[in-house]
Design a protein around this motif. Structure first.
Motif, mmCIF file in Angstrom:
data_model
loop_
_atom_site.group_PDB
_atom_site.id
_atom_site.type_symbol
_atom_site.label_atom_id
_atom_site.label_comp_id
_atom_site.label_asym_id
_atom_site.label_seq_id
_atom_site.Cartn_x
_atom_site.Cartn_y
_atom_site.Cartn_z
ATOM 1 N N LEU A 183 18.670 -10.841 -145.627
ATOM 2 C CA LEU A 183 18.362 -11.880 -144.495
ATOM 3 C C LEU A 183 18.281 -13.386 -145.393
ATOM 4 N N LEU A 184 19.156 -14.206 -144.413
ATOM 5 C CA LEU A 184 19.293 -15.348 -145.241
ATOM 6 C C LEU A 184 17.967 -16.332 -145.157
ATOM 7 N N TYR A 185 17.970 -17.156 -146.261
ATOM 8 C CA TYR A 185 16.763 -18.037 -146.235
ATOM 9 C C TYR A 185 16.970 -19.174 -145.185
ATOM 10 N N LEU A 186 15.949 -19.862 -144.656
ATOM 11 C CA LEU A 186 15.958 -20.900 -143.629
ATOM 12 C C LEU A 186 16.652 -21.990 -144.427
ATOM 13 N N HIS A 187 16.190 -22.333 -145.621
ATOM 14 C CA HIS A 187 16.966 -23.452 -146.272
ATOM 15 C C HIS A 187 17.048 -22.951 -147.892
ATOM 16 N N PRO A 188 18.080 -23.307 -148.578
ATOM 17 C CA PRO A 188 18.452 -22.952 -149.828
ATOM 18 C C PRO A 188 17.042 -22.993 -150.777
ATOM 19 N N ALA A 189 16.314 -24.124 -150.631
ATOM 20 C CA ALA A 189 15.321 -24.368 -151.363
ATOM 21 C C ALA A 189 14.144 -23.276 -151.533
ATOM 22 N N ASP A 190 14.243 -22.419 -150.376
ATOM 23 C CA ASP A 190 13.360 -21.424 -150.339
ATOM 24 C C ASP A 190 13.742 -20.031 -151.055
ATOM 25 N N ALA A 191 15.158 -19.982 -151.679
ATOM 26 C CA ALA A 191 15.525 -19.061 -152.441
ATOM 27 C C ALA A 191 14.905 -19.191 -154.048
ATOM 28 N N ARG A 192 14.246 -20.283 -154.174
ATOM 29 C CA ARG A 192 13.784 -20.643 -155.390
ATOM 30 C C ARG A 192 12.618 -19.522 -155.846
ATOM 31 N N ALA A 193 11.790 -19.156 -154.563
ATOM 32 C CA ALA A 193 10.743 -18.334 -154.763
ATOM 33 C C ALA A 193 11.082 -16.937 -155.223
ATOM 34 N N CYS A 194 12.429 -16.420 -155.241
ATOM 35 C CA CYS A 194 13.014 -15.191 -155.604
ATOM 36 C C CYS A 194 14.022 -15.227 -156.659
ATOM 37 N N PRO A 195 13.532 -15.025 -157.883
ATOM 38 C CA PRO A 195 14.381 -14.977 -159.178
ATOM 39 C C PRO A 195 15.820 -14.263 -158.804
ATOM 40 N N ASP A 196 15.685 -13.080 -158.248
ATOM 41 C CA ASP A 196 16.821 -12.154 -157.982
ATOM 42 C C ASP A 196 17.749 -12.757 -157.047
ATOM 43 N N ALA A 197 17.439 -13.665 -156.266
ATOM 44 C CA ALA A 197 18.321 -14.382 -155.312
ATOM 45 C C ALA A 197 19.144 -15.271 -155.622
ATOM 46 N N PRO A 198 20.483 -15.624 -155.313
ATOM 47 C CA PRO A 198 21.433 -16.711 -155.801
ATOM 48 C C PRO A 198 20.492 -18.065 -155.800
ATOM 49 N N GLN A 199 20.551 -18.768 -156.808
ATOM 50 C CA GLN A 199 19.935 -20.039 -156.690
ATOM 51 C C GLN A 199 20.670 -21.198 -156.660
ATOM 52 N N GLU A 249 11.088 -30.188 -136.122
ATOM 53 C CA GLU A 249 11.929 -29.234 -137.059
ATOM 54 C C GLU A 249 10.825 -28.698 -137.983
ATOM 55 N N LEU A 250 10.214 -29.378 -138.568
ATOM 56 C CA LEU A 250 9.071 -28.819 -139.610
ATOM 57 C C LEU A 250 8.277 -27.732 -139.225
ATOM 58 N N TYR A 251 7.639 -27.982 -137.912
ATOM 59 C CA TYR A 251 6.871 -27.057 -137.207
ATOM 60 C C TYR A 251 7.528 -25.602 -137.079
ATOM 61 N N ASP A 252 8.890 -25.766 -136.464
ATOM 62 C CA ASP A 252 9.601 -24.388 -136.199
ATOM 63 C C ASP A 252 9.769 -23.721 -137.540
ATOM 64 N N MET A 253 10.262 -24.556 -138.608
ATOM 65 C CA MET A 253 10.756 -24.070 -139.715
ATOM 66 C C MET A 253 9.474 -23.277 -140.538
ATOM 67 N N ALA A 254 8.326 -23.791 -140.540
ATOM 68 C CA ALA A 254 7.160 -23.134 -140.845
ATOM 69 C C ALA A 254 6.687 -21.826 -140.192
ATOM 70 N N TYR A 255 6.835 -21.954 -138.887
ATOM 71 C CA TYR A 255 6.569 -20.655 -138.118
ATOM 72 C C TYR A 255 7.657 -19.618 -138.454
ATOM 73 N N ALA A 256 8.758 -20.238 -138.407
ATOM 74 C CA ALA A 256 9.724 -19.200 -138.535
ATOM 75 C C ALA A 256 9.857 -18.337 -139.979
ATOM 76 N N SER A 257 9.483 -19.218 -141.115
ATOM 77 C CA SER A 257 9.168 -18.716 -142.230
ATOM 78 C C SER A 257 7.939 -17.500 -142.080
#
Length: 900
Positions: A46-62, A189-197
């Motif tokens: 499942l894709l991340y909403l934003h690339p920065a979110d991938a930094r929370a998972c070391p196994d994901a492409p950074q 946009e921030l509101y939608d991104m937060a709820y979606a996450s």
């Protein structure tokens, strides 16, 4: 600032904006655009909403991009241009509410809140989610007169909480936010991104769909393809294939990167809902002819296989999945996914040998975060066992059929086998020479040169911290990638690098004997009865000697077949719950060999299966067969009682109750009651699954009683009868210690013996010497060790509770938390105390925190860093430490030591 006037405020705001903030903001926007543009999404998850979110998972492409410069600019603006000084009071304004609120402000630079927001956003995009959450919390608290700024900060704080996995905290923020505060497109946009996450990480991911659609309205050009692809994934998970197909089509529009367009096109094949797939297949085959798609042939053929599978055409699906595996030039996760699809079909066809190969080769490539990884790994483990029995059955079936052939027919098959072996060996030798040549040239995978790409040098990242190799995800991933580039995906098996594995084990049949092509490797594991020469794989005698020719050899082959078929059914029933498949396997066995030795066990298992499914009539038939043919067996005696199953269920509850009583008696040092309860369970239910636990408790009682021989005898009996029990490693460790000459710590109480005698080391670690020495230095750095039994206390919850206590209680101090496990003993080590006095103060605050209630099983130990390291490095137990402290206390007062 010496003065706080309108002139100085405006001057500082101007300097802040154009002399400091502007450069940081430009760097932030440029770095963010580059991050969004260059990020390589992993389309298998499942894709991340934003690339920065991938930094929370070391196994994901950074993602790329460093926001440190923006952070420095924001910090510089805050440090140099902040106005904390109150303005001069104006006469006659003391009763003016607005003026009083103005005077209560903590910051008077009218532009500085922008620097604070840039600081928080930069920390978030750099992966410092805790730092970002703290920054946004500060903004919301100290800029209350700017409602739009507070709303933005709260939304960013919720996103940071989601990245940290603190979804309840994020929901608490979002649920309290009024709809009237969402007043601009950026805030929306921030509101939608937060709820979606938040919803993406919930149990019902479909709730994220409207928020992803809302975020799309304000997303940047580089973000839209990513969000459309994610929207398609969410629709597919919700079963809305038509909407998913359209979302993938939007993700594949012209402005998207080619990888995104190609993967979106592949995903469309998975959710295609039309009645005629010929147009889709034709389009994908046309894509396979383009040179630019040569690195992605595995994806294309995988998509074609999906289309055929959606129409239940498994023959065409298998053919295209095979092409996906064979044509893959990258040997990465896309090839592994094709192998999984192929293995799933083989599994459904009950071709467990072929399915095991697919799963075994795919599993090492998959990251642990791959969707359904746990179930995939479990099926692979089951297939490893199924394949052994399936190979035995097919091999001995083939040998028996060969034995029934005429000599001329046998020789024809053997000659074809020898010719095929020579051809295979020539091809294998050529492949090995080619691989060795490529390895000498560039050290790469042969597949790397297929797409015309140069072999890039391998860059290894050193393990710069003190963690073990397998605990360092970066170094582990680098090692795995280097292995795959050098050797490709290999099955987990012995002698994996050897070309000739004649004595390594059984291999699968290439074709059925009836078709006249039996693989020569099918003869590799059978006993040689008449042929005692060398293992000449090109000699007919090598193969003929393995064919069962005497009645005893034929009976041995039949027994192996019966054993394999029975155990295949048993694994399907017990490990997978596949009752129909298990029943079919056992019925085939009964049909082929009606008088096999497993007949009674089959009847009993069939009875249990049908009773569990509620088919009382079928179950009654097998009950009657047991009573008729095996009336004196334990099963027959038990089934005489018509209420057998009800009594068995009640016995399960009684066994649990008896174990609870035994455990309670053990904790209260009532060893006689423990021995009595162990005798009771052995008499009432000798086949109980809890017998190993009872035996282990009884053995531990003999520790405090000082009876080393009984302790040893019970553990040896437990390991002999129940080698697969979860307590086997612990029992082995104790027996190993006794074999090395270590003596039991007799006396004391059972509670202390249960946890504190566990050695803080692996089974292979050894105590350096019998002499024990600890510093007990109160001025040295200390650690707080929270000790708990892992089978009673959740280590993850304890870690979260303590981390939350530290974060909310200590603003300046930064305590590191390190979880450790030693068998059944779990440790949570709290680090960062300069001396014994500091750790005493920390413990007092910890115990006084009303929001932190540690489980009763958690026991805190305060110990110096050097003494704790000595415990771990020398493989000692806390009991060794406690005894040393007791001895020192008898000589002189001890200041530093355990506090229980």
């Amino acid at each position: 600032m010496r003065k706080n006037t309108a002139l100085t405020r405006n001057y500082q705001a101007f300097i802040t904006r154009y002399n400091i903030y502007y450069n940081g903001d430009e760097h932030y926007k440029t770095t963010l655009r580059e991050m969004e543009r260059s990020y390589e999404d992993d389309f298998t998850r499942l894709l991340y909403l934003h690339p920065a979110d991938a930094r929370a998972c070391p196994d994901a492409p950074q993602p790329s991009g460093d926001f440190s410069r923006s952070i420095e600019k924001a910090q510089k603006a805050i440090q140099l241009r902040s106005i904390k000084r109150k303005p001069a009071r104006k006469a006659g304004k003391s009763r003016d509410q607005k003026y009083r609120e103005w005077m209560k402000r903590e910051e008077y630079n009218p532009f500085l809140h922008n620097a604070w927001l840039m600081l928080g956003r930069s920390q978030y995009n750099n992966g410092d989610f805790i730092g970002a959450a703290s920054t946004f919390q500060y903004i919301a608290k100290h800029f209350s007169w700017l409602p739009a700024t507070v709303t933005e900060a709260r939304l960013w704080q919720a996103r940071a909480y989601c990245s940290l996995g603190w979804y309840f905290d994020a929901e608490a923020i979002l649920s309290k936010m009024p709809a009237t505060d969402i007043a601009s497109g950026e805030i929306e946009e921030l509101y939608d991104m937060a709820y979606a996450s938040m919803y993406i990480n919930s149990s019902d991911q479909s709730q994220a769909i409207p928020y992803v659609r809302g975020a799309l309205r304000h997303a940047s050009r580089t973000q839209k393809p990513r969000l459309y692809f994610l929207l398609g994934q969410l629709y597919a998970l919700s079963g809305k294939n038509s909407e998913a197909y359209d979302a993938y089509a939007m993700a594949a529009r012209g402005g998207a990167p080619y990888r995104t367009r190609l993967n979106a096109r592949i995903r469309q094949s998975e959710v295609f809902h039309g009645s005629d797939i010929r147009g889709e297949v034709k389009s994908l085959r046309r894509m396979a002819r383009y040179e630019r798609n040569s690195p992605y042939l595995d994806l294309i053929y995988y998509a074609i296989g999906n289309l055929y599978l959606s129409r239940r055409d498994t023959a065409e699906a298998v053919e295209n999945y095979r092409l996906a595996v064979e044509r893959s030039t990258r040997d990465g996760i896309d090839r592994a996914v094709a192998r999984l699809a192929l293995g799933s079909i083989y599994f459904d066809r009950r071709d467990y040998e072929a399915a095991q190969i697919c799963y075994a080769e795919a599993l090492p490539v998959l990251p642990s975060t791959y969707p359904g990884y746990v179930s995939i790994r479990r099926r692979s483990d089951v297939l490893d066992r199924l394949a052994v029995y399936a190979q035995n059955v097919r091999l001995n079936d083939s040998l028996l059929r060969l034995a029934d052939m005429t000599e001329r027919e046998r020789m024809d098959i053997v000659n074809r086998l020898i010719a095929a072996r020579r051809r295979t060996d020539r091809e294998e030798a050529e492949r090995i020479r080619r691989e060795e040549y490529i390895a000498l040239q560039g050290g790469g995978n042969p597949a790397d040169g297929i797409a015309g790409q140069a072999s890039a040098p391998v860059a290894f990242e050193l393990n710069t911290d003190d963690s073990w190799y397998f605990y360092n995800s970066t170094v582990r991933s680098a090692g795995r990638d280097a292995f795959l580039r050098r050797w490709g995906a290999r099955r987990l098996e012995d002698d994996w690098r050897r070309r000739d594995r004649t004595v390594s084990g059984l291999a699968s049949l290439d074709e059925d004997v009836a078709d006249g092509s039996l693989s020569d490797t099918d003869f590799e594991d059978t006993d040689v009865k008449e042929y005692n020469g060398d293992f000449d794989l090109y000699s007919p005698e090598y193969y003929l000697s393995r064919i069962p020719s005497t009645p005893m050899q034929r009976m041995a082959a039949v027994n192996i077949i019966c054993d394999g078929m029975y155990n295949i059914g048993l694994i399907l029933k017990d490990d997978l719950g596949a009752y129909p498949e298990a029943a079919d396997e056992w019925l085939r066995l009964l049909d082929r060999y009606p008088d096999n030795i497993y007949r009674r066990d089959i009847y009993y298992n069939m009875y249990l299966m049908y009773m569990r499914e509620g088919d009382v009539v079928a179950a009654g038939g097998y009950r009657q067969l047991i009573l008729e043919h095996f009336p004196d067996s334990p099963e027959g005696q038990a089934l005489i009682d018509p209420d057998f199953l009800d009594n068995k269920r009640r016995m399960y509850a009684e066994e649990e109750r008896l174990y609870e009583r035994a455990y309670e008696a053990y904790l209260e040092n009532r060893n006689a009651d423990v021995h009595a309860l162990c005798d009771t369970i052995t008499r009432l239910s000798p086949t109980s699954r809890l017998i190993p636990k009872f035996m282990f408790l009884e053995a531990l009682c003999h520790v405090t009683e000082g009876d080393a021989e009984r302790f040893r005898s019970i553990l040896e009996t437990m390991l002999r009868r129940y080698p697969d029990t979860e307590l086997a490693p612990v029992a082995s460790s104790y027996l190993k210690g006794l074999a090395e000459g270590r003596s039991l710590n007799a006396g004391g109480d059972n509670v202390r013996g249960l946890a504190w005698t566990t050695r803080l080391a692996s089974d292979t670690a050894a105590v350096v010497s019998d002499s024990v020495f600890f510093e007990l230095d109160s001025a040295a750095p200390h650690v707080m060790v929270l000790v708990y039994p892992v089978d009673e206390v959740s280590g993850n919850k304890l870690l979260y509770d303590v981390a939350r206590h530290n974060f909310s209680t200590f603003v300046v101090s930064d305590f590191d938390l390190e979880p450790m496990n030693f068998g059944r003993l779990g440790l949570l080590v709290v680090k960062g105390f300069a001396n014994f006095d500091e750790i005493v103060r920390y413990r007092r605050i910890l115990e006084d925190d009303p929001e932190l209630q540690l489980p009763a099983q958690v026991r805190p130990v305060m110990i110096s860093v050097d003494d704790f390291n000595r415990l771990v490095n020398e493989g000692r137990s806390f009991d060794d430490y406690f005894r040393y402290v007791d001895e020192r206390s008898a000589e002189s007062p001890v200041v530093a030591g355990p506090v229980l």
